[in-house]
Design a protein around this motif. Structure first.
Motif, short mmCIF file in Angstrom:
data_model
loop_
_atom_site.label_atom_id
_atom_site.label_comp_id
_atom_site.label_asym_id
_atom_site.label_seq_id
_atom_site.Cartn_x
_atom_site.Cartn_y
_atom_site.Cartn_z
N ARG A 101 -2.64 6.58 -5.00
CA ARG A 101 -2.37 5.54 -4.01
C ARG A 101 -2.40 4.21 -4.75
O ARG A 101 -3.36 3.93 -5.48
CB ARG A 101 -3.43 5.56 -2.92
CG ARG A 101 -3.28 4.50 -1.84
CD ARG A 101 -4.43 4.59 -0.85
NE ARG A 101 -4.27 3.63 0.24
CZ ARG A 101 -5.16 3.49 1.24
NH1 ARG A 101 -6.25 4.26 1.28
NH2 ARG A 101 -4.94 2.60 2.20
N PRO A 117 -7.27 5.37 -5.09
CA PRO A 117 -6.50 4.13 -5.15
C PRO A 117 -6.58 3.46 -6.53
O PRO A 117 -7.63 3.46 -7.17
CB PRO A 117 -7.17 3.24 -4.10
CG PRO A 117 -8.18 4.08 -3.40
CD PRO A 117 -8.52 5.20 -4.33
N GLY A 159 1.82 5.30 -1.19
CA GLY A 159 1.32 6.60 -1.61
C GLY A 159 0.37 7.25 -0.63
O GLY A 159 0.03 6.67 0.41
N LYS A 214 -2.71 8.38 1.39
CA LYS A 214 -3.92 7.61 1.69
C LYS A 214 -5.20 8.34 1.32
O LYS A 214 -6.27 7.74 1.29
CB LYS A 214 -3.93 7.23 3.18
CG LYS A 214 -2.71 6.41 3.61
CD LYS A 214 -2.52 5.17 2.73
CE LYS A 214 -1.30 4.35 3.12
NZ LYS A 214 -0.10 4.68 2.35
N ASP A 262 0.86 -1.18 0.00
CA ASP A 262 0.00 0.00 0.00
C ASP A 262 0.90 1.23 0.00
O ASP A 262 1.41 1.63 1.04
CB ASP A 262 -0.91 -0.03 1.24
CG ASP A 262 -1.83 1.18 1.33
OD1 ASP A 262 -1.96 1.91 0.32
OD2 ASP A 262 -2.41 1.39 2.41
#
Length: 208
Positions: free
Chosen positions: A53, A26, A20, A22, A18
């Motif tokens: 993200r 995404p 980048g 938040k 995960d």
């Protein structure tokens, strides 16, 4: 956290990355058979630099996730993807799936994605849906003998089979005048050999 594990309802540990901000939109990447989230590293780095993200997970039985001896099928693949999305609270996400990962995306979106507002778009890249297997209803599909050959080769010598696939048809390196990248071949083989032989064997049925 840049990486970690979540535990599914049936006790399987799923590894995820995960990267980048938040609060950015995404992009979730779903890998093909028999690989891992590492197969998307180049694309993840590109979209990370563009401000997104980026998220990817290792399918059960693949990469760093648990080598589960059950649940190596599309329904569980989709449920595991949903568990990752729930854990990371991903909303308005773009889901990109390649090959078996495309089947995973299609099943995830249909069963879990839209009611919670978690999916903005789905992208299927050389994906397995709706069906790869040749049947009366799908006469242009691949004969079952091909998939039986995959299973036989995997069971007899998985290491050599994966090397043959990566250096041959997977990237088109068996075509005339193709420029073979030894690094790409080795990386494909590395990812494949990290996973479970049983999950890969069962996965052939899942993607066919």
């Amino acid at each position: 956290m840049s990486s970690g594990f979540i535990k599914t309802e049936d006790g399987v540990d799923i590894f995820y990355k995960d990267w980048g901000p938040k609060d950015a939109q995404p992009i979730v990447f779903h890998h093909g058979w028999p690989l891992s989230s590492d197969d998307w590293d180049t694309q993840m780095l590109f979209f990370l630099a563009e401000g997104y993200r980026v998220v990817a997970h290792d399918r059960r039985g693949h990469g760093r996730s648990s080598q589960a001896d059950t649940g190596n099928d599309m329904d569980h693949y989709a449920a595991d993807a949903s568990a990752v999305a729930e854990h990371l609270d991903l909303t308005n996400a773009v889901h990109i799936g390649h090959s078996t990962g495309g089947g995973e995306v299609a099943r995830y979106v249909a069963q879990f994605g839209q009611p919670q507002g978690r999916v903005a778009k789905a992208v299927l890249v050389s994906a397995v849906p709706p069906l790869m297997l040749k049947t009366d209803a799908n006469p242009g599909g691949t004969p079952i003998a091909v998939f039986d050959g995959f299973r036989k080769a995997l069971a007899q010598n998985r290491a050599q089979f994966f090397l043959d696939v990566a250096s041959g048809p997977f990237y088109g390196f068996n075509r005339p005048n193709a420029v073979v990248s030894d690094g790409i071949v080795r990386n494909w083989w590395r990812q494949g050999m990290m996973g479970s032989a049983l999950a890969h064997y069962d996965g052939i049925k899942a993607f066919s």
